[in-house]
Design a protein around this motif. Structure first.
Motif, mmCIF file in Angstrom:
data_model
loop_
_atom_site.group_PDB
_atom_site.id
_atom_site.type_symbol
_atom_site.label_atom_id
_atom_site.label_comp_id
_atom_site.label_asym_id
_atom_site.label_seq_id
_atom_site.Cartn_x
_atom_site.Cartn_y
_atom_site.Cartn_z
ATOM 1 N N GLU A 92 -31.955 -4.070 71.505
ATOM 2 C CA GLU A 92 -31.333 -5.149 70.725
ATOM 3 C C GLU A 92 -29.952 -4.745 70.234
ATOM 4 N N ARG A 93 -29.699 -3.453 70.051
ATOM 5 C CA ARG A 93 -28.363 -3.019 69.672
ATOM 6 C C ARG A 93 -27.356 -3.343 70.771
ATOM 7 N N LEU A 95 -27.572 -5.885 72.751
ATOM 8 C CA LEU A 95 -27.342 -7.329 72.638
ATOM 9 C C LEU A 95 -26.328 -7.622 71.539
ATOM 10 N N LEU A 96 -26.506 -6.938 70.408
ATOM 11 C CA LEU A 96 -25.622 -7.165 69.264
ATOM 12 C C LEU A 96 -24.180 -6.795 69.599
ATOM 13 N N LEU B 35 -21.941 -11.848 62.978
ATOM 14 C CA LEU B 35 -21.947 -11.047 64.200
ATOM 15 C C LEU B 35 -20.615 -10.313 64.365
ATOM 16 N N GLU B 61 -29.931 -7.079 63.355
ATOM 17 C CA GLU B 61 -29.957 -7.319 64.803
ATOM 18 C C GLU B 61 -31.311 -7.866 65.224
ATOM 19 N N LEU B 64 -31.097 -11.465 64.673
ATOM 20 C CA LEU B 64 -30.263 -12.032 65.740
ATOM 21 C C LEU B 64 -31.113 -12.317 66.979
ATOM 22 N N VAL B 65 -31.924 -11.353 67.362
ATOM 23 C CA VAL B 65 -32.729 -11.506 68.579
ATOM 24 C C VAL B 65 -33.784 -12.600 68.390
#
Lengths: 172, 158
Positions: A92-93, A95-96, B35, B61, B64-65
């Motif tokens: 997920e990092r 993605l961020l 973001l 995060e 976010l996902v």
């Protein structure tokens, strides 16, 4: 000084062979535990811990699908297979930092295009101390733990380490 | 004794972990703005504050996902709909033991540090704990070979 296990002779710390009998001394200068916490982290193997089951995806799977998997499983990373073998990691990092700001342009990208290939791993026989070393120095939050065949048994997360050590310390 | 570890955890304050600066954003902002802030500092979370600067939520995060990307929401969605509003916090004089217990039971990776007025003054993450634990036994952790199974069997070098 390093003591030779074979003959008991004293040797200069760091030498590779015993000056007295020629036995290999490699590994004799590894740190020794000085308290029970060090004993615990240097003796407990990663395969004894509660590892997260590996979330596998194929390299051709799209990032949109990977997001669905991460969200539904509540995990921070997937392990990517290519040709049936473990090839990389994506989290997920990533993605961020690299994709989310691109609106939806990233969703159809194959994960193998963006994964971290050949990530840092540890074998199940490695210890908690090795994991702490990797996590602190390398700044890793997830470490795939490999079995004897070189394929992942599971993933060790930084949260799992904290939970384990918290439970261990609380048991006193 | 592992009571030594517990003593070390109890005697060290959160302040001693050197919390990261509090990355904040107005709670009326969008996810896109949050973001941008997180990406600029490569941080895993941002703290949402109200007009008086008080903490109103945290956006990570993970949020976010789960709440944005997996839900196919637009990045222009209000941050208030994606952040976690009810959250645990720490104070600078709380013990590392307390931090560890919260991280362990709560399953989060970041905890805001607030002052007596509820204003955020820093962020602690699980990485701070890992570093603290490593520092309690540096030789046991930092003096390990890079590859645990690689042992030198031959002389090399000069």
């Amino acid at each position: 000084m390093t003591i030779c296990d074979a003959c008991g002779a004293e040797n200069i710390q760091g030498v590779d062979t015993c000056a007295e009998c020629g036995s290999a001394l490699a590994g004799n200068d590894l740190p020794q535990p000085s308290n029970s916490f060090e004993q615990h982290i240097m003796a407990t193997r990663l395969k004894e811990l509660a590892l997260d089951p590996p979330l596998f995806v194929d390299g051709s799977d799209k990032l949109g699908h990977v997001v669905d998997i991460l969200a539904s499983k509540g995990k921070g990373c997937v392990l990517v297979r290519r040709g049936g073998h473990f090839a990389g990691i994506f989290g997920e990092r990533d993605l961020l930092l690299k994709h989310a700001h691109r609106q939806d342009a990233w969703r159809d990208d194959p994960v193998e295009k963006h994964m971290i290939p050949g990530p840092v791993t540890l074998k199940g026989s490695a210890t908690i101390a090795h994991a702490l070393n990797k996590m602190d120095i390398g700044d890793y939050r997830h470490i795939p733990v490999l079995g004897k065949d070189g394929e992942p048994l599971g993933v060790l997360s930084i949260k799992a380490i904290i939970r384990h050590l918290s439970e261990w310390a609380g048991a006193a | 004794m592992f009571s030594e570890l517990k003593s070390a955890l109890r005697n060290q304050s959160v302040l001693g972990l050197k919390p990261a600066p509090a990355l904040t954003i107005d709670s009326g902002s969008t996810v896109e703005a949050a973001l941008e802030k997180m990406r600029a500092v490569r941080g895993g979370c941002v703290l949402a504050v109200d007009a008086s600067g008080k903490l109103r939520g945290i956006f990570t995060e993970r949020d976010l996902v789960r709440k944005v990307l997996a839900a196919a929401k637009s990045l222009t969605m209000p941050l208030s709909e994606a952040m976690t509003g009810t959250l645990r916090t720490l104070k600078n004089d709380d013990s590392v033991l307390k931090a560890m217990e919260i991280f362990s039971s709560g399953g989060m990776r970041h905890l805001p540090v607030v002052d007596d007025e509820g204003l955020p003054v820093g962020i602690i993450s699980v990485k701070h704990l890992i570093h603290f634990l490593a520092q309690t036994c540096p030789e046991a952790i930092y003096c390990l070979p890079p590859d645990p199974e690689r042992v030198s069997v031959e002389l090399y070098g000069g």
